[in-house]
Motif scaffolding. Structure first.
Motif, PDB file in Angstrom:
ATOM      1  N   ARG A   1      97.389  52.232 -68.186  1.00  0.00           N
ATOM      2  CA  ARG A   1      96.781  52.887 -69.353  1.00  0.00           C
ATOM      3  C   ARG A   1      96.272  54.279 -68.979  1.00  0.00           C
ATOM      4  NH1 ARG A   1      93.171  47.736 -71.571  1.00  0.00           N
ATOM      5  NH2 ARG A   1      94.976  46.376 -71.969  1.00  0.00           N
TER       6      ARG A   1
ATOM      7  N   GLY B   1      85.697  48.593 -62.717  1.00  0.00           N
ATOM      8  CA  GLY B   1      87.054  48.854 -63.204  1.00  0.00           C
ATOM      9  C   GLY B   1      87.430  50.324 -63.136  1.00  0.00           C
ATOM     10  N   HIS B   2      86.488  51.177 -63.548  1.00  0.00           N
ATOM     11  CA  HIS B   2      86.739  52.621 -63.524  1.00  0.00           C
ATOM     12  C   HIS B   2      86.929  53.135 -62.098  1.00  0.00           C
ATOM     13  CE1 HIS B   2      82.460  52.142 -62.756  1.00  0.00           C
ATOM     14  NE2 HIS B   2      82.460  53.355 -62.239  1.00  0.00           N
TER      15      HIS B   2
ATOM     16  N   VAL C   1      90.537  52.767 -60.866  1.00  0.00           N
ATOM     17  CA  VAL C   1      91.461  53.709 -61.506  1.00  0.00           C
ATOM     18  C   VAL C   1      91.253  55.122 -60.956  1.00  0.00           C
ATOM     19  CG1 VAL C   1      92.096  54.793 -63.689  1.00  0.00           C
ATOM     20  CG2 VAL C   1      91.679  52.323 -63.592  1.00  0.00           C
TER      21      VAL C   1
ATOM     22  N   ALA D   1      88.503  58.288 -65.846  1.00  0.00           N
ATOM     23  CA  ALA D   1      88.304  56.852 -66.085  1.00  0.00           C
ATOM     24  C   ALA D   1      86.805  56.648 -66.242  1.00  0.00           C
ATOM     25  CB  ALA D   1      88.862  56.036 -64.918  1.00  0.00           C
TER      26      ALA D   1
ATOM     27  N   GLU E   1      97.051  46.920 -64.983  1.00  0.00           N
ATOM     28  CA  GLU E   1      97.061  47.274 -66.397  1.00  0.00           C
ATOM     29  C   GLU E   1      96.175  48.496 -66.662  1.00  0.00           C
ATOM     30  OE1 GLU E   1      98.953  46.243 -68.732  1.00  0.00           O
ATOM     31  OE2 GLU E   1      97.965  47.431 -70.296  1.00  0.00           O
ATOM     32  N   ASP E   2      94.995  48.540 -66.038  1.00  0.00           N
ATOM     33  CA  ASP E   2      94.081  49.675 -66.232  1.00  0.00           C
ATOM     34  C   ASP E   2      94.709  50.979 -65.749  1.00  0.00           C
ATOM     35  OD1 ASP E   2      92.059  48.007 -67.248  1.00  0.00           O
ATOM     36  OD2 ASP E   2      91.202  47.652 -65.261  1.00  0.00           O
TER      37      ASP E   2
ATOM     38  N   GLU F   1      86.463  50.209 -71.487  1.00  0.00           N
ATOM     39  CA  GLU F   1      86.885  48.817 -71.325  1.00  0.00           C
ATOM     40  C   GLU F   1      87.984  48.722 -70.270  1.00  0.00           C
ATOM     41  OE1 GLU F   1      87.492  46.497 -75.038  1.00  0.00           O
ATOM     42  OE2 GLU F   1      89.461  46.033 -74.152  1.00  0.00           O
ATOM     43  N   TYR F   2      87.827  47.811 -69.327  1.00  0.00           N
ATOM     44  CA  TYR F   2      88.826  47.646 -68.267  1.00  0.00           C
ATOM     45  C   TYR F   2      89.242  46.189 -68.146  1.00  0.00           C
ATOM     46  CZ  TYR F   2      87.588  52.386 -67.053  1.00  0.00           C
ATOM     47  OH  TYR F   2      87.384  53.731 -67.120  1.00  0.00           O
ATOM     48  N   GLU F   3      90.536  45.965 -67.967  1.00  0.00           N
ATOM     49  CA  GLU F   3      91.052  44.605 -67.776  1.00  0.00           C
ATOM     50  C   GLU F   3      90.489  43.983 -66.495  1.00  0.00           C
ATOM     51  OE1 GLU F   3      92.855  42.902 -70.028  1.00  0.00           O
ATOM     52  OE2 GLU F   3      92.429  44.674 -71.254  1.00  0.00           O
ATOM     53  N   HIS F   4      90.309  44.839 -65.484  1.00  0.00           N
ATOM     54  CA  HIS F   4      89.740  44.347 -64.217  1.00  0.00           C
ATOM     55  C   HIS F   4      88.392  43.654 -64.454  1.00  0.00           C
ATOM     56  CE1 HIS F   4      88.819  44.250 -59.923  1.00  0.00           C
ATOM     57  NE2 HIS F   4      87.693  44.895 -60.130  1.00  0.00           N
TER      58      HIS F   4
END
Lengths: 150, 150, 150
Positions: free
Chosen positions: C68, B91-92, B95, B74, C64-65, B79-82
């Motif tokens: 994916r 965001g990474h 994940v 990740a 969502e992240d 690009e992350y929705e978070h």
């Protein structure tokens, strides 16, 4: 509520050059039967930093697909800092094993290992040579006489 | 078969901006010694959703290789929705931590943490800032006086 | 040191076509409350080879992240050996679930599940169809009356 007893065992597994994946479910079942556990948890840990444990449907297709997937996570031919110092060719093995993790928890219910119908516990060797590995198994549970049918 | 006792502790670790990986083996060994556990299991969980636990050979090469591998799983710049909702730049981190997982099970045998010769327990911070993290440790085992040599 | 008691339960979860991720924290909290556990460990295992357990901050962006990310680990549209033999379209599901792993260990402290403020336990369905899944939960701990505040 029942008082918990604790049991500790180890199993030895022979694994080929990684990624190699073997089914350890029969060995784990044998331990549960021998120890007469009723209900509880089986905790297994791969001893060594280039091996891992997980569960899969142990059929040749999934085994092959998982081998390919772990080799995508950390490809054998890529550049590794570990190699630059140690030159033992297994930089990828260390990374793969760390990402999958060395430990696994499985439920024991009514004197049996409770897994899905198509689910087996597996040991994976990620090293670039065959390895004989120890898996330490600790079982915390009720004794079979008391625990069956909880 | 032996009756199980249960012990609970927590350790605090200071971690730098992620991915940062530190060796927590000395702290875990200290707990086992202090509590006088004979045989059993050490269960550790990272409290917080941007950290994880696993085992590696803790040498600078593998540490660097694993950092790169988690950043491939990740990537920080993707690009992350978070991010779109929270704008905190991690965001990474979420994940990465979810894929590695927060928990680890290690065996205790004969009053010692049983790991491979080159295997250490590590805590990973995936967050985009330094974090002080709590790791909760539960040990289920026999007391040292009874359990040693079992 | 306190004597350990052991409790075993199972929860059922309904999951949509994978990757689907649901928050199981409320169910786990309910079990701990019902069983009156003071301090100990909750051990959870997903029964079935196309599901997994981990922890995340359960908000729509991270969910969502993570979906994916697991689909990048083993993309649904790629070629799988499992497919060539079984033709059930879920080769990727098996690989994803094996990489994440079926088991999770969480601490119980002072009669509560101890997680980070933004950390939830989640179950993931990786299968290519909706599944109702059993998660076996074993809790080893002190009873609430004794253990609280220890």
């Amino acid at each position: 509520m029942k008082p918990a007893s604790i049991f500790f065992e180890s199993i030895e597994v022979k694994l080929r050059t990684g990624p190699d994946i073997i089914d350890i479910t029969p060995e784990l079942k044998r331990l549960i039967k021998k120890l007469s556990i009723g209900n509880g948890s089986l905790l297994a840990t791969m001893v060594g930093s280039t091996g891992s444990l997980t569960t899969i449907e142990y059929e040749p297709g999934v085994v092959e697909d998982l081998k390919r997937a772990v080799d995508r996570l950390a490809p054998p031919g890529a550049e590794y800092e570990h190699e630059k110092a140690w030159h033992d060719g297994n930089g990828h093995s260390h990374v793969q094993a760390a990402l999958l993790g060395p430990s696994l928890v499985l439920p024991v219910r009514n004197k049996r290992l409770k897994l899905g119908t198509w689910q087996q516990a597996v040991a994976i060797n990620h090293d670039n040579r065959p390895r004989t590995r120890t898996i330490e198994v600790t079982i915390t549970g009720t004794e079979g006489q008391q625990g069956a049918g909880s």
